[in-house]
Design an enzyme around this catalytic site. Sequence first.
Site, short mmCIF file in Angstrom:
data_model
loop_
_atom_site.label_atom_id
_atom_site.label_comp_id
_atom_site.label_asym_id
_atom_site.label_seq_id
_atom_site.Cartn_x
_atom_site.Cartn_y
_atom_site.Cartn_z
N LYS A 1 0.83 -1.21 0.00
CA LYS A 1 0.00 0.00 0.00
C LYS A 1 0.87 1.26 0.00
O LYS A 1 1.89 1.33 0.70
CB LYS A 1 -0.92 0.00 1.23
CG LYS A 1 -2.06 -1.02 1.17
CD LYS A 1 -2.83 -0.99 2.47
CE LYS A 1 -4.10 -1.81 2.36
NZ LYS A 1 -5.12 -1.15 1.54
N ASP B 1 -5.32 -14.82 10.83
CA ASP B 1 -5.62 -14.30 9.50
C ASP B 1 -5.15 -12.86 9.32
O ASP B 1 -4.69 -12.49 8.23
CB ASP B 1 -7.12 -14.39 9.24
CG ASP B 1 -7.51 -14.00 7.83
OD1 ASP B 1 -6.82 -14.43 6.89
OD2 ASP B 1 -8.52 -13.28 7.66
N HIS C 1 -0.70 -9.51 8.90
CA HIS C 1 -0.75 -8.13 8.43
C HIS C 1 -0.33 -7.11 9.49
O HIS C 1 0.58 -6.31 9.27
CB HIS C 1 -2.16 -7.79 7.94
CG HIS C 1 -2.61 -8.55 6.74
ND1 HIS C 1 -1.80 -8.78 5.66
CD2 HIS C 1 -3.79 -9.14 6.46
CE1 HIS C 1 -2.46 -9.47 4.75
NE2 HIS C 1 -3.66 -9.72 5.21
#
Length: 480
Positions: A190, A243, A248
């Site tokens: 990003k 997850d 992340h």
Amino acid sequence: MNTPIDPDYEVPRNHVIVLFGATGDLAKRKIIPGLFHLASAGLLPERYRIIGSAPSRFAMGTDAFRSYARDAVRQFGSNQPEGDVWEHFEASLSFVVADPEDFSSLSRAVTAAEHDIGGTVGRLFHLAVPPDAVLAMIEALGACGLHENSRVICEKPFGVDLASAQNLNAVIKANFEETQVFRIDHFLGKESIDNILALRFANRLFEPLWNRDHVRYVQIDVPETISIENRGAFYEETGAFRDMVVTHLFQVLGFIAMEQPTSLDAGPLRDEVHKVFQTLRPIDPANVVRGQYDGYRNEHGVAPDSQTETFVALRAEVENTRWKGVPFYLRTGKCLAQSRQVITIGFDEPVMRLFPTGTSEPKWRGNKLVVDFADPGSIHAHFLTKEPGPHMHLDSAEMTFHYQDSFRAANNLEAYEHLILEAMLGSRALFTRSDGIERLWEVAAPLLDNPQPVQFYAKGSWGPEAIADVIEPNEWCLPQ
């Protein structure tokens, strides 16, 4: 060939790109539209071929795959499948069945594509396949010799605990050199995550304050309004912590907390991120709230007594000179009130309060620097200023930078597009290291070994009420 959106950007050498899992949701939503956007932007090689692949039960012909790709680009792409660029892109597409026990057809297709392109050709294999298929795919690529002169993109999750991550890394190491492996975390692609580096290390305005002497807390908040979306069986094996947090949010934490690298090359940059992981304390289950939205147990594939979390909020601590004593609060979950991706740096209050505050006093939560890293992204600085009038009263104010207001939208690359391009170029700076992944599973182990029972929360809320206990005496910055 189109002119690159950035004339100074290096265009990859000629390539054969093999997309495993070409009929899956990730390929349809992100990878195929992303490859076409790169082609439209002049950032694919001068000569390239894209081979879609899937097991025999998902077989389709090349014409059907081209039609499938057109529909994917039309539905999910940033530009429409039309004109000369689309015709060239479409002509590059083909489809080959590849079961792990028989890669012979794929091997012949890759060889034919390389011969058709001519000269020196790179190979990029993108494994957009379920986690249980990755090991077999890696071993099959090694067994048939396709690992030579190639790079491989591996999707998360990179294991589900330390033992499985070590096993995965061992299989990869047996078939590929580490320099060939690109473990993809789309958060690191990003623009706003990259801009954390620019914000800190290119601006003397911020870096002197980026430490325990001035920062009271850091929050990384990624709530989602969506549910598990018919992925009950998958989610039962992972949960929100595996997850989202291990994969992340810990990676984002590494970028926030790292020291300045000697350069932005892969080695120095990833070394500094890894140092953060090494000083990240193992997660204390007492500093964690696990939640489950009402109705999750009614989802297809979910156990009626499931203890899988769809929400997690936790406190993490980095034990080094820069950050010791500063809490890092991480929160993410499904079916929450908003979909946001926000980093908040909360600064200490002045030692002495000289100024009386005006009407804003109940709302004022201190100086904050807020990075909204949901595309296209923005940065907000919150501070106090004098209210107009004869008295010295303060009110809150905000300075804001929006990417979409400052740069041409044509220059934007979505995260997957950026990372696929970096993989073709061989730049590993924005990809995760094997030892870093294993270290994060070590950090996660206490919670995985001793999870607290889930607490239920209503859909559309901000999670269980107990999340206030995790962050006390501070407050969550969302909702704003």
